[in-house]
Scaffold this motif. Structure first.
Motif, short mmCIF file in Angstrom:
data_model
loop_
_atom_site.label_atom_id
_atom_site.label_comp_id
_atom_site.label_asym_id
_atom_site.label_seq_id
_atom_site.Cartn_x
_atom_site.Cartn_y
_atom_site.Cartn_z
N TYR A 131 28.40 -13.39 -18.15
CA TYR A 131 29.69 -14.00 -18.75
C TYR A 131 29.67 -13.70 -20.32
CZ TYR A 131 33.53 -17.13 -20.21
OH TYR A 131 34.67 -17.71 -20.69
N CYS A 132 28.62 -13.85 -20.98
CA CYS A 132 28.40 -13.91 -22.35
C CYS A 132 28.45 -12.30 -22.83
CB CYS A 132 27.28 -14.42 -22.97
SG CYS A 132 27.18 -16.32 -22.89
N SER A 153 20.91 -15.65 -28.77
CA SER A 153 20.24 -17.13 -28.83
C SER A 153 21.17 -17.99 -27.58
CB SER A 153 20.49 -18.20 -30.08
OG SER A 153 21.81 -17.87 -30.48
N LEU A 154 22.15 -17.35 -27.54
CA LEU A 154 23.29 -18.06 -26.42
C LEU A 154 22.99 -17.82 -25.11
CD1 LEU A 154 25.60 -20.10 -27.02
CD2 LEU A 154 27.09 -18.09 -26.77
N ALA A 155 22.34 -16.48 -24.93
CA ALA A 155 22.11 -16.17 -23.40
C ALA A 155 21.00 -15.31 -23.20
CB ALA A 155 23.29 -15.15 -23.15
N GLY A 365 35.60 -15.52 -28.96
CA GLY A 365 34.58 -14.61 -29.17
C GLY A 365 33.12 -15.14 -29.28
N LEU A 366 32.20 -14.59 -28.97
CA LEU A 366 30.89 -15.11 -29.60
C LEU A 366 30.65 -14.66 -30.96
CD1 LEU A 366 28.22 -14.02 -26.51
CD2 LEU A 366 29.74 -15.88 -26.79
N GLY A 367 30.09 -15.98 -31.55
CA GLY A 367 29.93 -15.71 -33.01
C GLY A 367 31.18 -15.93 -33.81
N HIS A 368 32.29 -16.22 -33.29
CA HIS A 368 33.41 -16.33 -34.07
C HIS A 368 33.95 -17.87 -34.22
CE1 HIS A 368 33.64 -12.45 -33.27
NE2 HIS A 368 34.58 -11.99 -34.09
#
Length: 512
Positions: A131-132, A153-155, A365-368
């Motif tokens: 998903y990420c 770090s998230l996934a 979005g990741l990091g946003h």
């Protein structure tokens, strides 16, 4: 004499060879220092240590994973003290891929039990990672660089740590070894916090506080918030709260009295570290953790005692002013004040985010999300609002779909742990240690509503490894049951060895 001379000559050959290799190594190191400078010389001189580490890791990949745990614990400290401006997360990346390479090299010469990683936890981590990865194509995202920085770090860490732990540490002794290493690391962290409190901050820490702006959140009107070897006080408070819950509960299930005393001492030290971190939300870790353990214990007396202590602590902090002159107690007491200015600001930020998140089911979005997004999207509206929470951050970056998936995975992991403790595991000590891990993780999950700590270094890797051990516990239970059966079954020849007279008697008398 001729034989002695041949033996001496044969022994001297390896010695001469070793001497030549050592002399050659010294010459190479000296050449690197003199011709290419200090960095090259240091790198070459570390090569033998690296080769020894590689050899040792190939022989025992579990020890290499414990080494990763130790390195992970000090990454933020190394970055602040020696690697200023370097992306220190790359160190953990390297350690994890080193362990992955060790496992793949072993697979070339040994049969690897890949099915050990075929658990629901690995599947859940893989689904979350996919998903990420797909978030890269989120139309709301304005910078692929933000995705690149956040997904690790998230996934990736989640998937790699749980998979490698299950593949390399599938023995009960490794669970106890992890707890032992973690307890020592906890004591080191508390000792460092005591140095900060009584001896003061060093030059690198002062630079972080007064030049990079850390003092805004760490030197406040209620006192100084200490952060030890962690990235900040919130992360330190979460790590100490987690250690306090896990080691205090684990101490109940060790038979060795010295081990009980040691673990209780570690838990007490962790409790002190949690308090001097000044992180109010960290109190959620012991409150929620011990509440979960009380339910898992299924012991009526323990349930009554636990409920009484939890209620007593809540009444002491929320309805009395005892100890108000102590800054630690005063700050802890403010955690229950719903009118606190900081708490009200967080509620206002969440109200603003609800407006901005309309029409974004998959997030921005990741990091946003939050302040870190200013590096990639300085003018984006979501970059201007702090998330202040792990779950709010997940919601902003992955949307309501990602948030529900993430919470579902966490509930699945905790639910599986509760089911194993109550219905599946038979060994009393193993059941207690797994209950301690479930309780500790539950506390950090609850705390993560107030702070972004769940996946942070070093707490994240510790929690992911603990999750893996929870899912390995049925395998441990079977291992312990087989060992107990083997110990209770004594072969006939051993019986004769215990009673030599039985072997000397005539057959008829021996039967009698």
């Amino acid at each position: 004499m001729e034989l002695y001379g041949n033996i001496t000559a044969s022994l001297s050959v390896p010695r001469i060879a070793l001497g030549l290799i050592a002399a050659g190594g010294v010459a190479v190191v000296a050449y690197a220092f003199t011709h290419y400078g200090l960095p090259a010389g240091a790198a070459v001189s570390m090569l033998p240590i690296g080769l020894c580490a590689l050899w040792f890791s190939l022989r025992n990949p579990a020890a290499s994973m414990l080494g990763m745990l130790v390195l992970n614990y000090f990454i933020m400290y190394l970055g602040r003290e020696f690697l200023h401006g370097v992306p220190v997360g790359l160190i953990l990346d390297g350690a994890l891929f080193f362990n992955l390479a060790i496992l793949l090299l072993q697979a070339l010469v040994h049969r690897i039990e890949w099915r050990r990683a075929g658990t629901g936890l690995t599947l859940a981590a893989a689904i979350w990672m996919i998903y990420c990865v797909l978030e890269l194509f989120n139309p709301q995202s304005v910078s692929p660089k933000g995705w690149t920085m956040a997904i690790r770090s998230l996934a990736f860490y989640f998937f790699l740590v749980v998979a490698l732990t299950q593949l390399t540490m599938a023995r009960y002794k490794y669970l106890k070894a992890m707890l032992a290493v973690w307890s020592v690391l906890t004591l080191i962290a508390v000792l460092k916090a005591l140095v900060q409190k009584y001896a003061g901050f060093n030059a690198a820490e002062n630079y972080w506080l007064f030049v990079e702006g850390g003092a805004v959140t760490h030197i406040i009107y209620t006192g100084v918030r200490y952060f030890s070897v962690y990235s900040d006080a919130a992360n330190f408070g979460a790590g100490m709260g987690l250690a306090m819950v896990v080691f205090s509960i684990s101490a109940l299930y060790y038979r060795n009295p010295w081990m009980k005393v040691y673990l209780l001492a570690v838990a007490a030290a962790a409790c002190y570290g949690m308090l001097i971190s000044g992180t109010r939300s960290a109190l959620a870790v012991p409150f929620a953790g011990y509440a979960v353990f009380v339910v898992l214990s299924r012991n009526f007396r323990m349930v009554l005692a636990g409920v009484f202590l939890i209620i007593a602590a809540f009444i002491f902090l929320n309805f009395t002013t005892i100890g108000q002159g102590n800054p630690i107690i005063r700050r802890a007491r403010s955690a229950f004040n719903t009118q606190d200015a900081s708490f009200q600001v967080r509620l206002e930020n969440q109200a603003r985010l609800r407006e901005l998140m309309r029409g974004k089911p998959f997030g921005a979005g990741l990091g946003h999300g939050g302040g870190k997004a200013k590096v990639f999207a300085p003018d984006a509206p979501l970059s201007q609002v702090p998330t202040d929470s792990w779950f709010v951050m997940i919601w902003v970056e992955t949307g309501i779909v990602g948030l529900l998936l993430h919470i579902g995975i966490l509930l699945y992991v905790l639910g599986r742990g509760v089911w194993l403790v109550i219905f599946r595991l038979r060994n009393a000590q193993l059941r207690g240690l797994v209950a301690a891990l479930v309780a500790g993780i539950s506390g950090v999950v609850v705390m993560s509503y107030g702070n972004e700590v769940l996946g942070q270094i070093p707490t994240g890797a510790i929690i992911y490894m603990s999750m893996a051990f929870i899912f390995l516990s049925p395998h441990f239970d079977k291992e312990l049951e087989e060992a107990e059966k083997a110990q209770n079954t004594v072969p006939r020849k051993n019986l004769l060895a215990v009673n030599p007279r039985a072997a000397a008697l005539p057959p008829a008398m021996a039967k009698e």
